[in-house]
Design an enzyme around this catalytic site. Sequence first.
Site, PDB file in Angstrom:
ATOM      1  NE  ARG A 116      -0.055   9.412  -7.618  1.00 37.35           N
ATOM      2  CZ  ARG A 116       0.755   8.466  -8.048  1.00 37.35           C
ATOM      3  NH1 ARG A 116       0.704   8.071  -9.287  1.00 37.35           N
ATOM      4  NH2 ARG A 116       1.633   7.901  -7.251  1.00 37.35           N
ATOM      5  CD  GLU A 155      -1.023   2.145  -6.855  1.00 35.00           C
ATOM      6  OE1 GLU A 155      -0.840   3.186  -6.212  1.00 35.00           O
ATOM      7  OE2 GLU A 155      -0.143   1.271  -7.007  1.00 35.00           O
ATOM      8  CD  GLU A 315       1.812   1.082 -11.070  1.00 33.27           C
ATOM      9  OE1 GLU A 315       2.556   1.433 -10.141  1.00 33.27           O
ATOM     10  OE2 GLU A 315       0.772   1.686 -11.370  1.00 33.27           O
TER      11      GLU A 315
HETATM   12  C1  GAL Z   1       2.334   3.337  -7.801  1.00 31.75           C
HETATM   13  C2  GAL Z   1       1.534   4.215  -8.749  1.00 31.75           C
HETATM   14  C3  GAL Z   1       2.384   4.687  -9.909  1.00 31.75           C
HETATM   15  C4  GAL Z   1       3.690   5.224  -9.406  1.00 31.75           C
HETATM   16  C5  GAL Z   1       4.375   4.150  -8.607  1.00 31.75           C
HETATM   17  C6  GAL Z   1       5.730   4.541  -8.106  1.00 31.75           C
HETATM   18  O1  GAL Z   1       1.735   3.217  -6.573  1.00 31.75           O
HETATM   19  O2  GAL Z   1       0.433   3.516  -9.248  1.00 31.75           O
HETATM   20  O3  GAL Z   1       1.672   5.662 -10.635  1.00 31.75           O
HETATM   21  O4  GAL Z   1       3.456   6.342  -8.621  1.00 31.75           O
HETATM   22  O5  GAL Z   1       3.583   3.837  -7.502  1.00 31.75           O
HETATM   23  O6  GAL Z   1       6.329   3.491  -7.374  1.00 31.75           O
END
Ligand code: GAL
Length: 673
Positions: A116, A155, A315
Amino acid sequence: MRRGPVDRWTGGALAYGGDYNPEQWSDEVRAEDVVLMGEAGVTLVTVGVFSWGLYEPREGQYELDWLDDTFDRLHRARIGVDLATPTAAPPMWLLRDHPEILRVDRAGNRATPGGRLGWCPSHPVWREQSSRIVTVLAERYGTHPALRLWHVGNELGGGNRHCYCDVSAEHFRRWLSERYGTVDELNAAWGTAFWGHRYPDLDHVLPPRMPDEAEPRNPALVLDFDRFSSDALLEHLRSEKAVLRRITPRIPVTTNFMVGTGPHVLDHARWTPELDVVANDHYVRGVDPQQAQEVAFAADRVRGLSPDKPWLLMETAPNAVSWQPRNLPLEAGQLRRIAFTHVGRGADGVLMFQWRASVAGAEQFHSGMVPHTGKSTRTWREVVALGADLAAAAPLAGTLVERARIAVLVDDESGWAWAAGPKPIADHSPTDLPRRVHRALWSRGLRVDLVPTSRLDELAHYDLVVAAGLYLADELTARSLADVAGRGGTVLVTYLSGIVGRDNQVVTGGYPGMFRGFLGVHVEELVPVPVGAVVGLERGWVAHDWTEVVSVDDAQVVVRYLTGRLDGQPAVTRRDVGAGRVWYVSTSLDDAALGELFEEITAGLGILPPAAADAGIDTVRRTGEGTSYLVVVNHGDRPGIVETAGVDLLTGARWDAGCPVPAGGVVVIDEHA
Ligand code: GAL
């Protein structure tokens, strides 16, 4: 007149939810999802982060029925949508038809499909294609009542911080031409007399491609390429945002940063003016012995980027992640402490990756709010309890964190400058120092604002300003620090601050060249300490890793070295300037000594925690018009007391003086109730 974007993303409460990927599940599971979201108190979900390949399986053929259905279902359940633009994951057909948009690494290898964020932000085909899919989504969902927020990509810079392809090289040269104007200016700024690397004209400049990692490049070139790369991604953000603003001017726009201990891939302070809401992703690391402080540091760092507006924790993990060497589950109660550490520091929402744990794909062992095992799990119980807590804490929404009396300066470019070339020490970095200073203060219950150097005008509000490991600094920063002391404030500067200016060139005449004028000392020699060796100092203090030969010009020696070749020489100095005071710390004090030093300084300034509390208890105050809330998190394993009066929003209990906080517990006191 058109109205600007409104801050309606929270819906007036604290947002709660996570990444929601209904495309991975059957219709039956999707129907259950909204029921479970209701049970958990979910109010906002992020949809479609990586779904371009499903929205548009072949160029120009769209399959969006499932997304229409998702919007409608969520809306019926009164859950808002944070719709991602799906540009973090270009579809397979696009990468097959246009492999030229894939990023090239510094050794010249082009990325392959299957990951990605593998794209080059400078490529015109990428710009055109990404704008096109964003237009399709904005036109289709821009007026849907469930839409609360736009989430640009994911990100940015996470998988494509640098692209070294020819298109990027050309873009880099245009960027340099804007920055320097002429090649002579560039040659002077980059010090290209060294190794005879003078450029006859700007067309000769290349990105710092490095097939051989061991071969150093010009640190000024490397730093400018870091700056350029952040700006190239920022241009991408702007291009998506321009589409969104044109079609949906009232929907706020964000993107999720990865702000933590660092090093960082973006110059965040340059990005935040583009965002209606600052959002961050943060995950605890199992190996970090100071996890709780790290969460507080990251949250303070984000708040430093959004001091005037609540921000969003986009997140975090409801339990274990799947990308560490050993993915330890969170401890019981830790999720709640993490969430309220962010909320206390200004987050108006807590979202997680992800709603339901996937069974397939690269993250099949990452925790979800609904775990593989289902509802009869500790994770689910904690997820539901957290939803109830956040709902009860809704009055905090829109309030701001009370300003601290201590500021620590932070600067992403400064970290890049340090990393841009060989240094006197390779396994010790000054970029860790802001976090170490934060820890010294946090462990004493004291609050710190982490202020980016782009907002030096704010320093006027602080009693103590710290430049810790601020390796790169300019004259304006030096003047601003001198002004703090000039108006009676206290300044503390540590080693490896103010060593280079904006061009990444050493400031001569004695380190730290940029700051020595107001410090009243200059450093003649930098003296790294062998690995494992211990440096003794007066007061029984101990240091490791770093020492300096300090000459005092106009300052008082507070602590001297006691061991080795520096025995008897100044280690920590102080200079009184009228009512102001300036400290210099030339060595890497251990946590105990650093803590004692800050205890002495803050006690002298009468700086206290927001509320008196037992050790291990973190307190932060958020205030609004006529409102005041104390967010209290007990990180210790013993119950404690915090001196406050009011009603605990989470339990409804009223406390008139000392409020008990259970071991590992959280209380949120409405101090005006
Ligand atoms: C973040 C990302 C998410 C997922 C997550 C897992 O960095 O934005 O899509 O991969 O980590 O911890």
